[in-house]
Design a protein around this motif. Structure first.
Motif, PDB file in Angstrom:
ATOM      1  N   PRO A 328       0.871  -1.147   0.024  1.00 51.84           N
ATOM      2  CA  PRO A 328       0.008  -0.041  -0.149  1.00 51.84           C
ATOM      3  C   PRO A 328       0.810   1.354   0.016  1.00 51.84           C
ATOM      4  O   PRO A 328       2.045   1.331   0.583  1.00 51.84           O
ATOM      5  CB  PRO A 328      -0.771  -0.034   1.210  1.00 51.84           C
ATOM      6  CG  PRO A 328      -0.822  -1.631   1.428  1.00 51.84           C
ATOM      7  CD  PRO A 328       0.513  -2.268   1.148  1.00 51.84           C
ATOM      8  N   VAL A 329       0.405   2.211  -0.680  1.00 52.97           N
ATOM      9  CA  VAL A 329       1.044   3.461  -0.756  1.00 52.97           C
ATOM     10  C   VAL A 329       1.256   4.262   0.622  1.00 52.97           C
ATOM     11  O   VAL A 329       0.392   4.427   1.249  1.00 52.97           O
ATOM     12  CB  VAL A 329       0.550   4.540  -1.808  1.00 52.97           C
ATOM     13  CG1 VAL A 329       1.284   5.688  -1.755  1.00 52.97           C
ATOM     14  CG2 VAL A 329       0.605   3.989  -3.144  1.00 52.97           C
ATOM     15  N   ARG A 330       2.583   4.453   0.926  1.00 52.54           N
ATOM     16  CA  ARG A 330       2.941   5.139   2.277  1.00 52.54           C
ATOM     17  C   ARG A 330       4.376   5.745   1.952  1.00 52.54           C
ATOM     18  O   ARG A 330       5.218   5.123   1.535  1.00 52.54           O
ATOM     19  CB  ARG A 330       3.011   4.058   3.194  1.00 52.54           C
ATOM     20  CG  ARG A 330       2.819   4.516   4.716  1.00 52.54           C
ATOM     21  CD  ARG A 330       2.541   3.421   5.681  1.00 52.54           C
ATOM     22  NE  ARG A 330       2.661   3.711   7.053  1.00 52.54           N
ATOM     23  CZ  ARG A 330       2.299   2.964   8.063  1.00 52.54           C
ATOM     24  NH1 ARG A 330       1.811   1.962   7.819  1.00 52.54           N
ATOM     25  NH2 ARG A 330       2.470   3.640   9.432  1.00 52.54           N
ATOM     26  N   PRO A 331       4.445   6.960   2.643  1.00 55.11           N
ATOM     27  CA  PRO A 331       5.854   7.519   2.551  1.00 55.11           C
ATOM     28  C   PRO A 331       6.738   6.496   3.072  1.00 55.11           C
ATOM     29  O   PRO A 331       6.677   5.987   4.309  1.00 55.11           O
ATOM     30  CB  PRO A 331       5.728   8.678   3.406  1.00 55.11           C
ATOM     31  CG  PRO A 331       4.206   9.018   3.546  1.00 55.11           C
ATOM     32  CD  PRO A 331       3.644   7.724   3.151  1.00 55.11           C
ATOM     33  N   THR A 332       7.731   5.993   2.472  1.00 50.37           N
ATOM     34  CA  THR A 332       9.010   4.948   2.627  1.00 50.37           C
ATOM     35  C   THR A 332      10.057   5.551   2.686  1.00 50.37           C
ATOM     36  O   THR A 332      10.861   6.114   1.800  1.00 50.37           O
ATOM     37  CB  THR A 332       8.905   3.954   1.701  1.00 50.37           C
ATOM     38  OG1 THR A 332       7.444   3.488   1.788  1.00 50.37           O
ATOM     39  CG2 THR A 332       9.702   2.916   2.016  1.00 50.37           C
ATOM     40  N   TYR A 333      10.788   5.392   3.956  1.00 46.85           N
ATOM     41  CA  TYR A 333      12.174   5.901   4.263  1.00 46.85           C
ATOM     42  C   TYR A 333      13.031   4.621   4.411  1.00 46.85           C
ATOM     43  O   TYR A 333      12.586   3.534   4.879  1.00 46.85           O
ATOM     44  CB  TYR A 333      12.203   6.688   5.545  1.00 46.85           C
ATOM     45  CG  TYR A 333      11.531   8.242   5.576  1.00 46.85           C
ATOM     46  CD1 TYR A 333      12.220   9.263   5.726  1.00 46.85           C
ATOM     47  CD2 TYR A 333      10.088   8.175   5.292  1.00 46.85           C
ATOM     48  CE1 TYR A 333      11.367  10.564   5.494  1.00 46.85           C
ATOM     49  CE2 TYR A 333       9.305   9.304   5.240  1.00 46.85           C
ATOM     50  CZ  TYR A 333       9.941  10.426   5.437  1.00 46.85           C
ATOM     51  OH  TYR A 333       9.538  11.705   5.455  1.00 46.85           O
ATOM     52  N   ALA A 334      14.393   4.827   4.041  1.00 43.75           N
ATOM     53  CA  ALA A 334      15.149   3.775   4.141  1.00 43.75           C
ATOM     54  C   ALA A 334      16.138   4.215   5.207  1.00 43.75           C
ATOM     55  O   ALA A 334      16.820   5.430   5.274  1.00 43.75           O
ATOM     56  CB  ALA A 334      16.019   3.228   2.789  1.00 43.75           C
ATOM     57  N   ILE A 335      16.780   2.977   6.195  1.00 42.89           N
ATOM     58  CA  ILE A 335      17.927   3.508   6.895  1.00 42.89           C
ATOM     59  C   ILE A 335      19.041   2.354   6.570  1.00 42.89           C
ATOM     60  O   ILE A 335      18.710   1.054   6.414  1.00 42.89           O
ATOM     61  CB  ILE A 335      17.772   3.184   8.440  1.00 42.89           C
ATOM     62  CG1 ILE A 335      16.660   4.314   8.875  1.00 42.89           C
ATOM     63  CG2 ILE A 335      19.026   3.375   9.355  1.00 42.89           C
ATOM     64  CD1 ILE A 335      16.241   4.097  10.356  1.00 42.89           C
ATOM     65  N   CYS A 336      19.990   2.886   5.908  1.00 39.33           N
ATOM     66  CA  CYS A 336      20.809   1.789   4.877  1.00 39.33           C
ATOM     67  C   CYS A 336      22.293   2.059   5.307  1.00 39.33           C
ATOM     68  O   CYS A 336      22.822   2.981   5.416  1.00 39.33           O
ATOM     69  CB  CYS A 336      20.905   2.284   3.660  1.00 39.33           C
ATOM     70  SG  CYS A 336      21.726   1.187   2.419  1.00 39.33           S
TER      71      CYS A 336
END
Length: 425
Positions: A328-336
């Motif tokens: 589902p569409v949702r603001p997605t952030y990565a910690i990489c």
């Protein structure tokens, strides 16, 4: 996990037996196994799995299917995430601290002062454990490559499996896909059937040539078995007929092909439909698009949707991107956080369209970590807005302050994932 102080000390000592972490040859393993009276010759029937991506998930599904039939299954996998004991599963249960410590003591004594890598001596310890505990099957996951991997000492496995092969570990396996496929195909044995997952044509040609040379029957995707999805169900078909199954409980479209390879293996071993259904619906494999639902990190930002993935090469990045595209569409952030041996740009590029922002971290306690500044710079080069976080925990807080209902994906390395699982309890 119980107190692991003793095994941790023994494992640390084993790190000092050889200056290199990776040094591919079978000579030292052969010497060690001879000193241990050849446990590799006394293993329950072996299913040997190689490939660039999907080895662990495929193994987990095969294990779930076999155990659903009441079979006792040994399993060997690497690397571990939180504790070394995860690498050795004896007849369905992780090896105990007492049993592991005793095995490591025995292997250190048998080795003496001879050079041997950490992976080689711990693989010998696993074989010793597997040879002493009765079971119906032994599932062996290759550590690196195949031809010269320490697991490749079983002359007559019951079955071999090669999951999708792509470019990774070029410094050890070769620069081109055919070279890498040749290393993976090194697990194929004379007359032993081999299940082959989806492959690029140039890789498949190498696998087929070795199989033909050794008279090893192939069970290849697209030729001998097919897998697809239809109306939210997994459809598998081979010469024995069609299976209409639930979608895999391991998330991501790439798990369809992993499920196909697992089902091909199970069908070859005579598994029934109930076992095949259990394979796709009961498998557990942490840090592969794993939703974290409890623990201190989750509690620290209760509205954030927290995910963890240990994929670390371009094919892994593409698999994560395909999974995000179906969510589902949702603001997605990565910690990489990544290792400095990986193709970071190739990993990040497929993720770019799906990420609002990336926070780069260095992997704690890992000598080969890519500095957070370099990861952030690579992310910007791939078209992702990027900053730096001092740690995963602080990164989660930074994102939660910016968007309390964000989706956060912690990604880039199994070593990072392992640290997160330990931190999150």
């Amino acid at each position: 996990m119980t107190d692991t102080t003793r095994s941790d000390a023994l494992l640390q000592r084993m790190m000092e037996f050889h200056p290199k972490i990776i040094d591919l040859t079978l000579d030292r393993v052969a010497r060690m196994l001879a000193a241990l009276d050849h446990p590799e010759r006394r293993l329950p029937p072996v299913i040997h799995i190689a490939g660039t991506n999907g080895k662990g998930s495929t193994q987990a599904m095969i294990r779930a299917g076999l155990e659903a039939q009441g079979k006792r299954v040994h399993a060997y996998t690497s690397p571990h995430l939180a504790w070394f004991h995860e690498r050795i599963r004896l007849a369905g249960a992780l090896i105990s601290e007492d049993a592991l410590s005793a095995l490591l003591d025995e292997c250190i004594a048998a080795n003496g002062q001879e050079p041997i890598t950490f992976f080689e001596i711990t693989t010998c310890a696993a074989f010793l454990a597997f040879a002493r505990v009765p079971a119906d099957y032994t599932l062996l996951e290759v550590g690196l490559g195949g031809r010269l991997d320490a697991t490749n000492v079983v002359d007559q496995p019951a079955l071999t499996i090669i999951t999708p092969v792509s470019i990774d570990h070029q410094q050890y396996l070769g620069e081109t896909l055919p070279e890498i496929a040749g290393e993976k195909a090194g697990i194929i044995k004379r007359g032993v059937p081999c299940v082959v997952g989806p492959q690029a044509d140039e890789g498949l040609a190498v696998i087929e040539a070795r199989a033909e040379r050794l008279g090893a029957p192939l069970l290849a995707y697209g030729q001998h078995w097919h897998v697809s999805t239809e109306r939210g169900r997994l459809i598998y078909q081979d010469e024995r007929g069609l299976l209409d199954l639930p979608m895999p409980n391991l998330p991501g479209p790439h798990q369809i092909q992993n499920a196909g390879a697992a089902l091909a293996a199970l069908r070859h071993l005579g598994a029934d439909e109930a076992a095949c259904e259990a394979a796709v619906s009961h498998a557990e494999w942490p840090a592969r698009m794993q939703r974290l639902k409890r623990g201190p990190l989750v509690d620290s930002a209760p509205r954030v949707e927290l995910w963890l993935d240990g994929g670390h090469n371009p094919a892994g990045g593409a698999a994560i991107a395909a999974t995000l595209a179906q969510m589902p569409v949702r603001p997605t952030y990565a910690i990489c956080g990544m290792l400095n041996t990986k193709d970071i740009t190739g990993y990040l590029r497929p993720l770019a369209p799906h990420l609002t922002r990336l926070l780069a971290v260095s992997i704690p306690g890992e000598a080969n970590t890519l500095p957070a500044e370099v990861t952030a710079e690579a992310a910007r080069g791939a078209g992702i807005a990027a900053d730096i976080a001092p740690s995963v925990a602080e990164g989660i807080q930074m994102i939660a302050r910016e968007n309390p209902a964000a989706r956060v994906l912690i990604c880039g390395s199994l070593y990072l994932a392992g640290g997160v699982l330990r931190e999150n309890g």
